[in-house]
Design a protein around this motif. Structure first.
Motif, PDB file in Angstrom:
ATOM      1  N   SER A   6      59.147  54.699  41.943  1.00 36.68           N
ATOM      2  CA  SER A   6      60.594  54.501  42.081  1.00 36.68           C
ATOM      3  C   SER A   6      61.229  54.086  40.769  1.00 36.68           C
ATOM      4  O   SER A   6      60.542  53.863  39.773  1.00 36.68           O
ATOM      5  CB  SER A   6      60.885  53.459  43.160  1.00 36.68           C
ATOM      6  N   PHE A  10      67.406  60.138  37.159  1.00 36.24           N
ATOM      7  CA  PHE A  10      67.767  61.294  37.973  1.00 36.24           C
ATOM      8  C   PHE A  10      67.419  62.611  37.287  1.00 36.24           C
ATOM      9  O   PHE A  10      67.447  63.662  37.910  1.00 36.24           O
ATOM     10  CB  PHE A  10      69.251  61.253  38.321  1.00 36.24           C
ATOM     11  N   ILE A  33      62.026  63.161  45.552  1.00 33.52           N
ATOM     12  CA  ILE A  33      62.876  63.248  46.736  1.00 33.52           C
ATOM     13  C   ILE A  33      64.326  63.457  46.297  1.00 33.52           C
ATOM     14  O   ILE A  33      64.841  62.710  45.481  1.00 33.52           O
ATOM     15  CB  ILE A  33      62.744  61.979  47.607  1.00 33.52           C
ATOM     16  N   ASN A  34      64.944  64.494  46.863  1.00 31.21           N
ATOM     17  CA  ASN A  34      66.321  64.846  46.535  1.00 31.21           C
ATOM     18  C   ASN A  34      67.248  64.577  47.703  1.00 31.21           C
ATOM     19  O   ASN A  34      66.839  64.645  48.865  1.00 31.21           O
ATOM     20  CB  ASN A  34      66.420  66.326  46.144  1.00 31.21           C
ATOM     21  N   ASP A  35      68.500  64.294  47.396  1.00 30.80           N
ATOM     22  CA  ASP A  35      69.534  64.109  48.406  1.00 30.80           C
ATOM     23  C   ASP A  35      69.761  65.434  49.126  1.00 30.80           C
ATOM     24  O   ASP A  35      69.871  66.479  48.486  1.00 30.80           O
ATOM     25  CB  ASP A  35      70.824  63.634  47.736  1.00 30.80           C
ATOM     26  N   ARG A  36      69.841  65.401  50.439  1.00 31.83           N
ATOM     27  CA  ARG A  36      70.021  66.635  51.212  1.00 31.83           C
ATOM     28  C   ARG A  36      71.347  67.311  50.929  1.00 31.83           C
ATOM     29  O   ARG A  36      71.446  68.528  50.917  1.00 31.83           O
ATOM     30  CB  ARG A  36      69.949  66.339  52.712  1.00 31.83           C
ATOM     31  N   THR A  37      72.382  66.532  50.720  1.00 36.23           N
ATOM     32  CA  THR A  37      73.713  67.090  50.527  1.00 36.23           C
ATOM     33  C   THR A  37      73.933  67.605  49.120  1.00 36.23           C
ATOM     34  O   THR A  37      74.367  68.738  48.924  1.00 36.23           O
ATOM     35  CB  THR A  37      74.794  66.027  50.837  1.00 36.23           C
ATOM     36  N   THR A  38      73.647  66.785  48.132  1.00 38.44           N
ATOM     37  CA  THR A  38      73.948  67.140  46.742  1.00 38.44           C
ATOM     38  C   THR A  38      72.795  67.837  46.026  1.00 38.44           C
ATOM     39  O   THR A  38      73.013  68.500  45.021  1.00 38.44           O
ATOM     40  CB  THR A  38      74.314  65.890  45.929  1.00 38.44           C
ATOM     41  N   GLN A  40      70.695  66.301  44.315  1.00 38.64           N
ATOM     42  CA  GLN A  40      70.356  65.439  43.176  1.00 38.64           C
ATOM     43  C   GLN A  40      69.193  64.521  43.549  1.00 38.64           C
ATOM     44  O   GLN A  40      69.053  64.106  44.694  1.00 38.64           O
ATOM     45  CB  GLN A  40      71.561  64.595  42.775  1.00 38.64           C
ATOM     46  N   SER A  41      68.395  64.199  42.559  1.00 36.19           N
ATOM     47  CA  SER A  41      67.279  63.272  42.754  1.00 36.19           C
ATOM     48  C   SER A  41      67.787  61.950  43.306  1.00 36.19           C
ATOM     49  O   SER A  41      68.853  61.471  42.934  1.00 36.19           O
ATOM     50  CB  SER A  41      66.569  63.031  41.429  1.00 36.19           C
ATOM     51  N   ARG A  42      66.994  61.335  44.184  1.00 36.34           N
ATOM     52  CA  ARG A  42      67.338  60.020  44.719  1.00 36.34           C
ATOM     53  C   ARG A  42      66.681  58.905  43.905  1.00 36.34           C
ATOM     54  O   ARG A  42      66.813  57.740  44.232  1.00 36.34           O
ATOM     55  CB  ARG A  42      66.929  59.933  46.180  1.00 36.34           C
ATOM     56  N   GLY A  43      65.934  59.263  42.857  1.00 38.00           N
ATOM     57  CA  GLY A  43      65.361  58.266  41.965  1.00 38.00           C
ATOM     58  C   GLY A  43      63.979  57.783  42.371  1.00 38.00           C
ATOM     59  O   GLY A  43      63.502  56.785  41.832  1.00 38.00           O
TER      60      GLY A  43
END
Length: 110
Positions: A6, A10, A33-38, A40-43
């Motif tokens: 963690s 990004f 792990i990426n955000d489902r909507t954008t 973008q990486s969730r970090g």
């Protein structure tokens, strides 16, 4: 062993994460792990290594390492059942406390 990573920038991609762990042993899989909507990486992400001893060495040596200006956190990933959910958070309200309860601002209004 499955490893949780963690505090990632990004900009870090699966290939970058694989490269960080490559010198420690055989890597079975890597997933940021990426955000489902954008998208973008969730970090954060996961690295699975074949050998437990190599995994533990990677965890101990990479935890706190600087990657793209950020100190990453590396630990053994917990199984889904072992994680604590929001319901155990002492600061989270119960469903009974949300709206129009005995302490509601509407209490004496009508």
């Amino acid at each position: 062993m499955n490893i949780y990573v963690s505090n990632l920038s990004f900009n870090v991609q699966d290939e970058d994460l694989r490269a960080f762990f490559a010198s420690y042993g055989e890597i079975t899989s890597v997933k940021i792990i990426n955000d489902r909507t954008t998208g973008q990486s969730r970090g954060f992400g996961f690295v699975e290594m074949a050998n437990e001893e190599e995994s533990k060495k990677a965890i101990s040596e990479l935890d706190g390492a600087m990657v793209e200006g950020r100190a990453i956190r590396v630990s053994e990933a917990k199984e889904k059942g072992e994680r604590t959910g929001r319901s155990t958070n002492p600061f989270r309200r119960n469903d009974d406390d949300k709206y129009n309860n005995a302490n509601s601002y509407n209490k004496n209004r009508y």
